[in-house]
Design a protein around this motif. Sequence first.
Motif, PDB file in Angstrom:
ATOM      1  N   GLY A  33       0.816  -1.221   0.000  1.00 42.04           N
ATOM      2  CA  GLY A  33       0.000   0.000   0.000  1.00 42.04           C
ATOM      3  C   GLY A  33       0.845   1.264   0.000  1.00 42.04           C
ATOM      4  O   GLY A  33       0.315   2.367  -0.165  1.00 42.04           O
TER       5      GLY A  33
ATOM      6  N   GLU B 250       1.096   2.818  -6.328  1.00 42.20           N
ATOM      7  CA  GLU B 250       1.060   2.097  -5.049  1.00 42.20           C
ATOM      8  C   GLU B 250       1.620   0.691  -5.184  1.00 42.20           C
ATOM      9  O   GLU B 250       1.473   0.049  -6.222  1.00 42.20           O
ATOM     10  CB  GLU B 250      -0.398   1.965  -4.584  1.00 42.20           C
ATOM     11  CG  GLU B 250      -0.918   3.213  -3.911  1.00 42.20           C
ATOM     12  CD  GLU B 250      -2.410   3.082  -3.617  1.00 42.20           C
ATOM     13  OE1 GLU B 250      -3.082   4.117  -3.684  1.00 42.20           O
ATOM     14  OE2 GLU B 250      -2.876   1.939  -3.347  1.00 42.20           O
TER      15      GLU B 250
ATOM     16  N   LYS C  24       3.537   4.183  -1.222  1.00 39.32           N
ATOM     17  CA  LYS C  24       3.500   4.904  -2.502  1.00 39.32           C
ATOM     18  C   LYS C  24       4.901   5.238  -2.995  1.00 39.32           C
ATOM     19  O   LYS C  24       5.754   5.673  -2.200  1.00 39.32           O
ATOM     20  CB  LYS C  24       2.734   6.215  -2.344  1.00 39.32           C
ATOM     21  CG  LYS C  24       1.252   6.014  -2.101  1.00 39.32           C
ATOM     22  CD  LYS C  24       0.539   7.353  -2.062  1.00 39.32           C
ATOM     23  CE  LYS C  24      -0.967   7.149  -1.956  1.00 39.32           C
ATOM     24  NZ  LYS C  24      -1.712   8.384  -2.067  1.00 39.32           N
TER      25      LYS C  24
END
Length: 347
Positions: A274, A346, A276
């Motif tokens: 998750g 992501e 970035k």
Amino acid sequence: MPIQPNFLERTAFFTLNAAPGPMLDLAGALALQAVNTAVQLNIFTTLAERPSTPTELAQTLNCQERGLEKLLAALAAIGYVVERDGRYHNSAMTNKWFLHGEMLDMKAALLIFDTFFRELWPHAPEVVRSGERPYNFYDFTASTPGLSHAHQTMMQSNANLVGTTIVKKVALPETASRLLDVGGGHGQFTIHFCQAHPRLTATIMDSEAALETAQQNLDAAHLNDRIDLYAADLWHAAWGTEWDAILLFNLLHHYDLETNHKLLQKAHAALKPGGKVAIFDQVAGKQFGSATNAIVQLVGLMYYLFADGRIFTRNELTDLLTNTGFKNIQFHPMRQAPGSSLLVAEK
Ligand SMILES: C[S@@+](CC[C@H](N)C(=O)[O-])C[C@H]1O[C@@H](n2cnc3c(N)ncnc32)[C@H](O)[C@@H]1O
């Protein structure tokens, strides 16, 4: 734009090809020299304090009046100063872009470009002919006194121009607590992120020379307790794991696609699920204007000449991210930095 042909001139130069268009480039080169001379003589800072007649300015700056008159007339013709009732003032462009160095440090940019014109550009024909460079750009920058700091100063003012917008577009969640800025140099992007996210801590990885500028910026921003400096070669250093975000800003243009694939693999491995990755760089392809297109092409040539660098298209960057396993890829053109865009994806 400093030299602005009017409608009739554009028709003659561009539409009819009846006047010598390349003269405008010669004039542009002269314009840059005139501006550089003005910066070295402190003309803009002096006029900011007190709009002056040439006589007053000659006294203040201890210059020959005739030389100053010539210089001021040239600067007025290219839009850097304006004359009103016998006194010269800085133009709005000069006030905004030369005197507020935190937004775009043109003084640092001029110093760097001047050095590049003298030391590196003369080798351009042999580089294009052979593909070989008789210098190592990074060693050259590190070993020329003052150049690394000037380079980082130029880049940091660029970061200040777009930093707030970039922080918003990367949109880190409130829970984000760890950011890694790879090749983060001056550290100004990291500082913008930490100022916007009070719970965020960060590490900036770069060379020792680059991090000297970062240290000054951390001191000024009072963020030493939240931001670590990691002097390391990004290819040999351990990146750690479980980062919420990794910045790769103005870095991919140093390498070819294959090497950038490895760079993104390192980022992917170091992020938590998750997390970035954000890429900010010039992007090749259709631009929104011909001036932007010219900037991208000229800068791309410079990257090639200096360090065998290149500028990638949006599709190439998107494929690179997809092939490395990133998803939810977003693309944001950044109008304040002509030709540059932000990609966020992501893990
Ligand atoms: C063009 S600057 C970008 C600085 C900053 N990220 C920005 O966008 O303003 C590229 C940075 O990458 C760093 N860099 C290049 N190769 C590197 C390497 N192998 N290891 C660590 N840093 C590197 C340079 O020292 C420089 O500070």
